[in-house]
Design a protein around this motif. Structure first.
Motif, PDB file in Angstrom:
ATOM      1  N   ARG A 117       0.848  -1.189   0.000  1.00 50.95           N
ATOM      2  CA  ARG A 117       0.000   0.000   0.000  1.00 50.95           C
ATOM      3  C   ARG A 117       0.884   1.240   0.000  1.00 50.95           C
ATOM      4  N   PRO A 118       0.638   2.187  -0.889  1.00 50.78           N
ATOM      5  CA  PRO A 118       1.476   3.396  -0.911  1.00 50.78           C
ATOM      6  C   PRO A 118       1.188   4.297   0.276  1.00 50.78           C
ATOM      7  N   CYS A 119       2.240   4.890   0.824  1.00 49.01           N
ATOM      8  CA  CYS A 119       2.109   5.921   1.857  1.00 49.01           C
ATOM      9  C   CYS A 119       1.863   7.244   1.133  1.00 49.01           C
ATOM     10  N   LYS A 120       0.617   7.661   1.095  1.00 48.15           N
ATOM     11  CA  LYS A 120       0.207   8.816   0.283  1.00 48.15           C
ATOM     12  C   LYS A 120       0.460  10.110   1.053  1.00 48.15           C
ATOM     13  N   VAL A 121       1.727  10.429   1.188  1.00 48.08           N
ATOM     14  CA  VAL A 121       2.168  11.580   1.971  1.00 48.08           C
ATOM     15  C   VAL A 121       3.123  12.399   1.116  1.00 48.08           C
ATOM     16  N   ARG A 122       2.957  13.708   1.139  1.00 49.48           N
ATOM     17  CA  ARG A 122       3.834  14.589   0.357  1.00 49.48           C
ATOM     18  C   ARG A 122       5.081  14.898   1.184  1.00 49.48           C
ATOM     19  N   THR A 123       6.229  14.476   0.662  1.00 48.80           N
ATOM     20  CA  THR A 123       7.495  14.591   1.386  1.00 48.80           C
ATOM     21  C   THR A 123       8.611  15.034   0.449  1.00 48.80           C
ATOM     22  N   SER A 124       9.762  15.330   1.058  1.00 51.83           N
ATOM     23  CA  SER A 124      10.943  15.686   0.271  1.00 51.83           C
ATOM     24  C   SER A 124      11.558  14.474  -0.412  1.00 51.83           C
ATOM     25  N   ASN A 125      11.171  13.255   0.006  1.00 49.52           N
ATOM     26  CA  ASN A 125      11.719  12.051  -0.625  1.00 49.52           C
ATOM     27  C   ASN A 125      11.500  12.063  -2.124  1.00 49.52           C
ATOM     28  N   ALA A 126      10.346  12.570  -2.544  1.00 51.32           N
ATOM     29  CA  ALA A 126      10.060  12.654  -3.975  1.00 51.32           C
ATOM     30  C   ALA A 126      11.066  13.556  -4.677  1.00 51.32           C
ATOM     31  N   GLY A 127      11.552  14.580  -3.977  1.00 53.31           N
ATOM     32  CA  GLY A 127      12.543  15.471  -4.572  1.00 53.31           C
ATOM     33  C   GLY A 127      13.863  14.771  -4.827  1.00 53.31           C
ATOM     34  N   GLN A 128      14.251  13.837  -3.938  1.00 52.77           N
ATOM     35  CA  GLN A 128      15.496  13.114  -4.163  1.00 52.77           C
ATOM     36  C   GLN A 128      15.412  12.193  -5.383  1.00 52.77           C
ATOM     37  N   LEU A 129      14.193  11.818  -5.779  1.00 58.35           N
ATOM     38  CA  LEU A 129      14.048  11.025  -7.006  1.00 58.35           C
ATOM     39  C   LEU A 129      14.571  11.789  -8.218  1.00 58.35           C
ATOM     40  N   LEU A 130      14.435  13.105  -8.196  1.00 56.92           N
ATOM     41  CA  LEU A 130      14.925  13.905  -9.322  1.00 56.92           C
ATOM     42  C   LEU A 130      16.442  13.800  -9.416  1.00 56.92           C
ATOM     43  N   PHE A 131      17.097  13.761  -8.268  1.00 55.34           N
ATOM     44  CA  PHE A 131      18.557  13.611  -8.250  1.00 55.34           C
ATOM     45  C   PHE A 131      18.984  12.312  -8.930  1.00 55.34           C
ATOM     46  N   THR A 132      18.216  11.248  -8.759  1.00 51.87           N
ATOM     47  CA  THR A 132      18.607   9.947  -9.305  1.00 51.87           C
ATOM     48  C   THR A 132      18.262   9.792 -10.783  1.00 51.87           C
ATOM     49  N   VAL A 184       8.535  16.967   5.386  1.00 50.41           N
ATOM     50  CA  VAL A 184       7.125  16.589   5.248  1.00 50.41           C
ATOM     51  C   VAL A 184       6.315  17.868   5.068  1.00 50.41           C
ATOM     52  N   ALA A 185       5.332  17.824   4.162  1.00 52.76           N
ATOM     53  CA  ALA A 185       4.525  19.009   3.869  1.00 52.76           C
ATOM     54  C   ALA A 185       3.613  19.355   5.044  1.00 52.76           C
ATOM     55  N   SER A 186       3.402  20.645   5.272  1.00 53.99           N
ATOM     56  CA  SER A 186       2.444  21.070   6.283  1.00 53.99           C
ATOM     57  C   SER A 186       1.064  20.560   5.886  1.00 53.99           C
ATOM     58  N   GLY A 187       0.301  20.169   6.876  1.00 53.32           N
ATOM     59  CA  GLY A 187      -1.027  19.611   6.612  1.00 53.32           C
ATOM     60  C   GLY A 187      -1.064  18.101   6.628  1.00 53.32           C
ATOM     61  N   GLU A 188       0.092  17.455   6.507  1.00 54.76           N
ATOM     62  CA  GLU A 188       0.115  15.995   6.586  1.00 54.76           C
ATOM     63  C   GLU A 188      -0.070  15.551   8.043  1.00 54.76           C
ATOM     64  N   ALA A 189      -0.485  14.293   8.205  1.00 58.15           N
ATOM     65  CA  ALA A 189      -0.933  13.814   9.513  1.00 58.15           C
ATOM     66  C   ALA A 189       0.113  13.978  10.603  1.00 58.15           C
ATOM     67  N   ARG A 190       1.340  13.670  10.341  1.00 58.95           N
ATOM     68  CA  ARG A 190       2.386  13.740  11.359  1.00 58.95           C
ATOM     69  C   ARG A 190       3.290  14.963  11.197  1.00 58.95           C
ATOM     70  N   TYR A 191       2.849  15.941  10.437  1.00 58.43           N
ATOM     71  CA  TYR A 191       3.659  17.138  10.245  1.00 58.43           C
ATOM     72  C   TYR A 191       3.911  17.842  11.573  1.00 58.43           C
TER      73      TYR A 191
END
Length: 735
Positions: free
Chosen positions: A527-542, A571-578
């Motif tokens: 199941r995907p963790c549907k959370v907006r994070t900086s991890n997606a930004g590191q994908l651009l580096f790769t 982690v983006a503001s507004g996310e559950a554990r922000y």
């Protein structure tokens, strides 16, 4: 995690206890620091002192002289007639080679009568570390009109605490400590650990004190007007009784010469902005003290005070960040990690054949396996990062001899990636700790609560992190190029096809069309963790993602929920554990932003690179010593206010110190082609605060070049100042 419904009724101490229980090896913050702390390091020894030059004299700091994860001095306090002196000033040298502290006396009374007026006695403490010994000179001058008679005392003690005890771990049993006077000028403090190892601190005083005990040295001084005198102290860690410290000044000069030589081959950077020059100088000085000479070459220890040891992930990323300036760092990192690559299965150490080290510790608790970190392999990303760095190093330098030397370790790492690293065979590298003592999360965001779903529920089972799949993709493509260089054509094709299959599977499993970004992770049930994070930004580096979706991710990163004005939140503001004050769920990590900036540059998004660059530069201008720390709080930038610090962040920390250089690399679009002897600047763009950048001694193989780059609005001009050997430099402009 226990349910906390009535948060107003939970005390800070209770909440800290909950966090500590849920997160192994949690680093508590129990109170404010009474005095600012200063740190020095040389190889495996570091010291944390307060602004007075004391150890353990004021609350709130992890004070001590440490060597190989053990504290060798827990207290060292200077007093005048049993009173603390007044602080005039405290300064680290620009190269971090030493600390100078200026003190004076307070008003000293005998009953109701002032014996000494304040500011009569000037005391200068000069402190440095070298080869396992802390050296200190205490210079004393009488500025009064009459002879000054007073007692200067140095009070000391030690507990030989393991670093994990200093961090808050509790032990049921400890070893036995003793103290003795070796001679009228030497004290030996010893400890027989439960591991049967004897650890000894030796305090050498010169001249001989008036009175010496196992916990204090008292000098009675009668100092004529305007006269000076000096006291020397050397504290050695685990040195033989027959080995005397070198004289203070000889050691000081030798130490400074060593530090200058360490960076003699690195590229020198100078800019038109004096404040940014200060940031760069501090970063280079911090990296210099974090570099540790090992049998395998120089290795950047991760940070002070908690991570002053070999960390796989931190060393690899720091070497990657500094590859354009000094590729020799990568050589030392790769050789050391190859030497300690896992050979067998060990559940307590999370070790499996081919896996690359996460952390190495040399203290008593590690030796007794009270903590699993003697050699611990619980990081899911160190192994692909090792393969990636090896390939990037060869591309940067053309050094195929190292490639041949490392190829067996690279193949073993690739074997782990496709074998134990993918336990369910779905093509994604995953982690799950093998014992309860291990780290629950094993990516770079390794807090217990860092990987979660949109409703805040923690991810469970075998977890596949988004950025790790990117590291694997980049590693396999890089390894394919290495295989071709070695003439292994079939292996190269196999690795290229594997990277293509991973990219396809990744898009299907991780893309979140509603959020227009990639999932943080997949949990054990896919199941995907549907959370907006900086991890997606590191994908651009790769380079894992396509152009269109890369631009969607970049646009999301630069919007207010993630970009604060100081940098991109984890982690983006507004996310559950922000929580902008958390370690990994809303804070800003400079190295994370640096890798994202490289990714933005890869896709030609230089305007976004400029925003990230400026935000972190502005943050650094507010930081003590112009030093970017490990992380800081993720509050939104407000006019006329600086960023909010995170209280227990490591400072200095290696990958944070490397960040300004990485941001410059991203802005300039630096590329190196060793086969063609060519350096390219792809779509270079300088931020508004930099009108000019000069790079001296930019090396490629045996050749080097000096460059001047000037900003003209959104364009950059290039001037070649000097070349040595055969080298080409060009600007490449692409859409």
């Amino acid at each position: 995690m226990m349910a906390i419904k009535a948060t107003a009724q939970i005390t800070t101490t209770q909440l800290s206890d909950v966090l500590a229980a849920e997160s192994p090896f949690y680093i508590p913050m129990t109170g404010p620091s009474a005095r600012p702390r200063r740190t020095l390091k040389h190889d495996d020894t570091f010291v944390v002192l307060d602004s007075h030059g004391d150890i353990g004299a004021s609350a709130g700091g992890p004070d001590g002289l440490f060597n190989t994860d053990t504290r060798y001095l827990a207290r060292l306090e200077l007093v005048l007639n049993d009173m603390q002196p007044l602080l005039l000033g405290s300064n680290l040298r620009n190269d971090n080679s030493g600390l100078t502290v200026d003190l004076t006396n307070p008003d000293i009374y005998d009953g109701d009568r002032i014996v000494f007026h304040k500011d009569t006695i000037h005391i200068v403490r000069t402190i440095f570390l070298w080869r396992g010994t802390a050296y200190q000179r205490i210079g004393i001058q009488n500025h009064g009109e009459g002879t000054a008679s007073f007692d200067l005392s140095l009070l000391f003690d030690n507990d030989f605490a393991d670093l994990f005890e200093v961090r808050g771990e509790r032990r049921a049993r400890r070893g036995v400590g003793t103290g003795e006077l070796s001679d009228p000028a030497t004290v030996a403090l010893s400890y027989i650990g439960l591991d049967d190892i004897i650890r000894t601190s030796r305090l050498h005083f010169d001249p001989r004190p008036t009175r010496l005990t196992v916990n204090g040295a008292i000098y009675h001084l009668d100092l004529p007007p305007q006269q000076t005198t000096a006291i020397f102290l050397a504290v050695s860690c685990n040195k033989p009784a027959t080995e005397k410290p070198v004289p203070f000044y000889r050691g000081l000069l030798a130490h400074r010469r060593e530090m200058r030589r360490a960076w003699s081959g690195a590229t020198n950077v100078e800019t038109s902005n004096n404040i940014f020059n200060e940031v760069l100088c501090q970063s280079m000085a911090d990296l210099n003290i974090l570099m540790t000479q090992t049998p395998h070459g120089r290795y950047p220890y991760a940070g002070i005070p908690w991570y002053s040891t070999t960390f796989g992930r931190d060393g690899l990323i720091t070497a990657l960040q500094m590859l354009w300036i000094d590729p020799g760092i990568a050589r030392g990192v790769l050789r050391r990690l190859a030497a300690f690559q896992a050979q067998a299965v060990d559940p307590l150490a999370d070790a499996e054949p081919g896996k690359i080290l996460h952390e190495m510790r040399g203290g008593e608790m590690a030796a007794l396996r009270e903590v699993p970190f003697a050699r611990y392999y619980g990081s899911v990303d160190s192994t692909p990062l090792f393969v990636l760095l090896a390939g990037l190093y060869v591309e940067r330098t053309g050094d195929e001899s190292i490639l041949k030397e490392l190829w067996p370790a690279i193949e073993a790492a690739l074997g782990w990636i496709d074998g134990p690293g993918d336990p369910d065979g779905d093509g994604f590298v995953e982690y799950r700790r093998a014992s309860e003592q291990g780290l629950p999360n094993q990516g770079w965001k390794d807090s217990f609560d860092a990987i979660f779903h949109a409703d805040g529920a923690l991810a469970e089972g075998n977890i596949a992190l988004a950025e790790v799949q990117g590291y694997v993709f980049a590693a396999k493509r890089s390894a394919a190029r290495c295989a071709r260089a070695l003439g292994l054509t079939d292996r190269a094709r196999e690795l290229e096809r594997a990277a293509e299959r991973l990219a396809s599977r990744f898009e299907e499993a991780f893309w979140l069309p509603d959020l227009r970004t990639y999932a943080l992770a997949l949990d054990g049930k896919k199941r995907p963790c549907k959370v907006r994070t900086s991890n997606a930004g590191q994908l651009l580096f790769t380079g894992l993602v396509g152009e269109e979706r890369a631009r969607m991710v970049a646009a999301d990163l630069m919007r207010p929920p993630l970009f604060t004005g100081w940098g991109i939140r984890t982690v983006a503001s507004g996310e559950a554990r922000y929580n902008p004050m958390s370690y990994h769920n809303g804070s800003i990590w400079p190295h994370d932003n640096a890798l994202i900036a490289l990714g933005l540059a890869r896709y030609g998004l230089k305007h976004s690179v400029e925003h990230v660059f400026k935000g972190l530069f502005d943050a650094a201008t507010y930081m003590d010593l112009r030093r970017l720390p490990e992380l800081f709080c993720g509050f939104r930038r407000e006019p006329r206010r600086g960023p909010t610090l995170y209280p227990v962040a490591c400072s200095p920390q290696a990958w944070a110190s490397a960040t300004p250089f990485t941001l410059l690399e991203a802005a300039l679009g630096l590329e190196f082609d060793a086969a063609r002897s060519e350096i390219r600047l792809r779509n270079p763009r300088l931020p508004a605060f930099l009108n000019e950048v000069i790079l001296r001694g930019l090396h490629l193989g045996e050749s080097s070049v000096d460059l001047r780059l000037r900003r003209h609005d959104e364009d950059v001009s290039l001037e070649v100042l000097r070349t040595r050997g055969h080298i080409q430099v060009s600007i490449v402009l692409t859409r």
